[in-house]
Design a protein around this motif. Structure first.
Motif, PDB file in Angstrom:
ATOM      1  N   TYR A   1      -3.687   3.519   0.166  1.00 17.15           N
ATOM      2  CA  TYR A   1      -4.122   3.165  -1.151  1.00 17.15           C
ATOM      3  C   TYR A   1      -3.669   1.647  -1.362  1.00 17.15           C
ATOM      4  CZ  TYR A   1      -5.284   7.661  -1.399  1.00 17.15           C
ATOM      5  OH  TYR A   1      -6.144   9.279  -1.535  1.00 17.15           O
ATOM      6  N   LYS A   2      -4.323   0.801  -1.744  1.00 17.65           N
ATOM      7  CA  LYS A   2      -3.690  -0.371  -1.959  1.00 17.65           C
ATOM      8  C   LYS A   2      -4.048  -0.734  -3.071  1.00 17.65           C
ATOM      9  CE  LYS A   2      -4.849  -5.323   0.160  1.00 17.65           C
ATOM     10  NZ  LYS A   2      -6.030  -5.901   0.347  1.00 17.65           N
TER      11      LYS A   2
ATOM     12  N   PRO B   1      -1.860   5.749  -7.407  1.00 21.23           N
ATOM     13  CA  PRO B   1      -3.387   6.725  -6.847  1.00 21.23           C
ATOM     14  C   PRO B   1      -2.895   8.338  -7.505  1.00 21.23           C
ATOM     15  CG  PRO B   1      -2.169   6.265  -4.599  1.00 21.23           C
ATOM     16  CD  PRO B   1      -0.882   6.220  -5.983  1.00 21.23           C
TER      17      PRO B   1
ATOM     18  N   CYS C   1       0.814  -1.103   0.259  1.00 18.69           N
ATOM     19  CA  CYS C   1       0.182  -0.098   0.424  1.00 18.69           C
ATOM     20  C   CYS C   1       1.068   1.383  -0.273  1.00 18.69           C
ATOM     21  CB  CYS C   1      -0.643   0.009   1.090  1.00 18.69           C
ATOM     22  SG  CYS C   1      -1.939  -1.463   1.217  1.00 18.69           S
TER      23      CYS C   1
ATOM     24  N   PRO D   1      -9.692   4.130  -7.059  1.00 22.26           N
ATOM     25  CA  PRO D   1      -9.249   4.208  -4.976  1.00 22.26           C
ATOM     26  C   PRO D   1      -9.352   2.761  -5.057  1.00 22.26           C
ATOM     27  CG  PRO D   1      -9.217   6.015  -4.684  1.00 22.26           C
ATOM     28  CD  PRO D   1     -10.259   5.558  -6.661  1.00 22.26           C
ATOM     29  N   ASN D   2      -8.278   1.521  -4.950  1.00 20.43           N
ATOM     30  CA  ASN D   2      -8.924   0.654  -3.737  1.00 20.43           C
ATOM     31  C   ASN D   2      -8.725   0.983  -2.630  1.00 20.43           C
ATOM     32  OD1 ASN D   2      -9.977  -1.414  -2.388  1.00 20.43           O
ATOM     33  ND2 ASN D   2      -8.721  -2.910  -3.778  1.00 20.43           N
ATOM     34  N   LEU D   3      -9.115   2.080  -1.722  1.00 15.60           N
ATOM     35  CA  LEU D   3      -9.516   2.662  -0.552  1.00 15.60           C
ATOM     36  C   LEU D   3      -8.851   1.412   0.478  1.00 15.60           C
ATOM     37  CD1 LEU D   3     -10.608   5.014   0.758  1.00 15.60           C
ATOM     38  CD2 LEU D   3      -8.450   5.321   0.429  1.00 15.60           C
ATOM     39  N   ARG D   4      -7.609   1.232   1.224  1.00 16.85           N
ATOM     40  CA  ARG D   4      -7.695   0.033   2.439  1.00 16.85           C
ATOM     41  C   ARG D   4      -7.628   0.633   3.914  1.00 16.85           C
ATOM     42  NH1 ARG D   4      -6.810  -2.521   6.482  1.00 16.85           N
ATOM     43  NH2 ARG D   4      -5.110  -3.498   7.014  1.00 16.85           N
TER      44      ARG D   4
ATOM     45  N   ALA E   1      -9.968  11.608  -6.559  1.00 22.43           N
ATOM     46  CA  ALA E   1      -9.351  10.333  -7.594  1.00 22.43           C
ATOM     47  C   ALA E   1      -9.042  11.238  -8.744  1.00 22.43           C
ATOM     48  CB  ALA E   1      -9.639   9.225  -7.101  1.00 22.43           C
TER      49      ALA E   1
ATOM     50  N   ALA F   1      -5.113   8.736   4.414  1.00 22.44           N
ATOM     51  CA  ALA F   1      -5.921   7.613   3.362  1.00 22.44           C
ATOM     52  C   ALA F   1      -4.641   6.741   2.936  1.00 22.44           C
ATOM     53  CB  ALA F   1      -5.872   8.257   1.736  1.00 22.44           C
TER      54      ALA F   1
ATOM     55  N   SER G   1     -12.906   8.622  -2.249  1.00 28.20           N
ATOM     56  CA  SER G   1     -11.578   8.884  -2.623  1.00 28.20           C
ATOM     57  C   SER G   1     -10.426   8.954  -2.102  1.00 28.20           C
ATOM     58  CB  SER G   1     -12.189   9.768  -4.334  1.00 28.20           C
ATOM     59  OG  SER G   1     -11.898  10.836  -3.146  1.00 28.20           O
ATOM     60  N   GLY G   2     -10.763   9.205  -0.737  1.00 27.59           N
ATOM     61  CA  GLY G   2      -9.379   9.259   0.435  1.00 27.59           C
ATOM     62  C   GLY G   2      -9.964  11.067   0.769  1.00 27.59           C
TER      63      GLY G   2
END
Ligand SMILES: [Zn+2]
Length: 477
Positions: A410-411, A427, A56, A434-437, A336, A408, A119-120
């Motif tokens: 991000y994975k 990102p 991440c 985005p894939n937010l962890r 994003a 944030a 989106s973080g």
């Protein structure tokens, strides 16, 4: 302890700071009581909650400095989809405004805030102008309630108008209030919601829509004096289109920035949305006064307004931040998409300038562009600590010890990121959803593994489908 945990073994960290401090080797970050306590090579303490961030990258949560959340239920309106600003305002937000009851407004706010959180984004400045006679609910209360529900920080820019705008269509005009009513309501909101802390979750700012149309010039000045007497920041749209420039020049014999300066709207406690068309003098004025800019690149693209000369404004000393603007003029009103587009569009600037010259077009003063026009680090800085500075939240926007844990994670588990030699930029540079962890605001978890911790997206979707159906019918009549 509450809001205390260790983020361990991140692949990369972006700090949100400018220049050489933009990256940190990490790889771990400790949060204690909602504040960043340490960054570096860290081992878990006994009983400490650990978030495994292997694979991440960690960013500060985004700060969105210009939005109109109510527009989340009027995206892609066919009547306004190909219109420039003035026609679009008439066709879409002003015309559809009467369709907003409390439930619809609340659903729009929740949807927009959720879209941003996923989106973080951890901080949102909403420029709301749904006020005035005939309101059957308190939109300010709804916005603060929904921000609390989603778990993000809200700066409410309470916009008022004493004039019904230049738009002749009675269905497309903004109901007017008196200046006294506007000030009284802002004092009420300040009393109810405004917090002073450096990581405050609720703030109130004094705002208007478009100063030339919404207020008489002396009222515009009175508003600045009122804001400063209350210790509140000031926000408005300015210099969004060439038509805005011409209107200011024709009516007042000066540029929009000169007009704002004459009426005391200039300085670090002021931020203007858009600023697409400033000339060299205006850029110098904004820079010397360290005035803030909410750069809304996607909305400016959608409405065909142009590309704001952000690199030039930044060099001059203006404070740059990023905003998504309302979802009715930016159908992807998330940070994003905004940051990805912003990174690209300034690089395309020189090409379009050359084309304008080749075609005999009129140069707009935007001479920046090319592959070094803006960096990913610039974008991250503007979208995080730059935005926090504009909003007056000094503990927000950067990954540094002592700052609020707005984080944030991000994975990078999508093929889009596979093979990325510099994962830190993924990102922004790679775009897409985005894939937010995880997303934290003041150390409080808002999103986990791509899902909001408390909001049922499927229910929201079902409600939004119903509202869209009703809006379509309203719009068609
Ligand atoms: Zn706007």
């Amino acid at each position: 302890m509450d809001n205390s945990f260790l983020i361990r073994n991140a692949q990369a960290l972006m700090t949100g700071l400018p220049g050489a401090a933009a990256r940190h080797a990490g790889p771990s970050l400790r949060v204690v009581n909602g504040r960043i306590d340490a960054i570096g090579t860290l081992e878990a303490l006994p009983g400490e909650e650990v978030i495994d961030a292997q694979g991440c990258v960690v960013y500060p949560a985004w700060v969105n400095t210009h939005h109109h959340l109510f527009q989340s239920m009027i995206k892609g309106d066919p009547h306004g989809i190909n219109c420039s600003l003035g026609d679009w305002l008439e066709a879409t937000p002003y015309r559809l405004r009467p369709a907003f009851d409390e439930a619809t407004f609340r659903l729009a706010a929740r949807t927009g805030l959720l879209e941003l959180a996923l989106s973080g984004c951890g901080t949102v400045a909403d420029h709301n102008y749904l006020y005035g006679p005939g309101m059957t609910f308190d939109p300010s209360a709804v916005l603060f309630e929904e921000a609390a529900r989603v778990g993000v920080r809200l700066v409410l820019c309470r916009a008022g108008a004493t004039r019904t705008t230049r738009y002749e269509n009675e269905h497309a005009s903004v109901p007017a209030e008196s200046l006294e009513q506007i000030f009284t309501d802002i004092q009420r909101l300040k009393h109810l919601y405004h917090e002073d802390g450096d990581n405050a979750m609720r703030r109130v700012a004094v705002a208007t829509t478009i100063p030339f149309h919404a207020l008489h010039p002396h009222e515009f000045r009175d508003m600045a004096r009122f804001a400063r007497s209350e210790g509140l920041r000031m926000h408005t749209h300015l210099n969004e289109t060439i038509a805005d420039r011409e209107f200011s020049q024709d009516l007042h014999g000066m540029s929009p920035v000169a007009f704002a300066e004459k009426h005391e709207w200039m300085g670090p406690d002021v931020w203007f949305a858009h600023m697409v068309k400033p000339d060299a003098d205006e850029i110098a004025t904004l820079g010397a006064s360290q005035t803030g800019i909410a750069h809304c690149a996607q909305s400016n693209g959608r409405l065909g307004s142009g590309i704001a000369p952000i690199p030039a404004l930044a060099r001059a000393g203006a404070r740059i931040s990023l905003g998504v603007d309302g979802a009715a003029s930016n159908e992807a009103a998330d940070m994003a998409s905004e940051t990805h587009f912003c990174w690209l569009v300034h690089r395309a600037g020189r090409g379009s300038q050359t084309m304008a010259g080749a075609l005999g077009g009129k140069a707009d003063g935007n001479t920046d562009g090319g592959a070094d026009a803006v960096t990913i680090e610039d974008i991250v800085h503007w979208g995080t600590s730059g935005g926090a500075q504009v909003l007056g939240l000094p503990a927000v926007g950067s990954l540094e010890c002592g700052k609020a844990a707005d984080i944030a994670i991000y994975k990078l588990d999508h093929p889009r990121y596979f093979g990325l030699l510099d994962p830190a930029i993924g990102p922004v540079a790679s775009g897409g959803t985005p894939n937010l962890r995880a997303l934290f605001v003041n150390g409080r978890k808002v999103v986990e593994n791509g899902k909001h911790v408390g909001i049922d997206t499927e229910q929201l979707r079902a409600d939004a489908i119903e509202v869209a159906h009703r809006m379509r019918a309203f719009s068609a009549n």
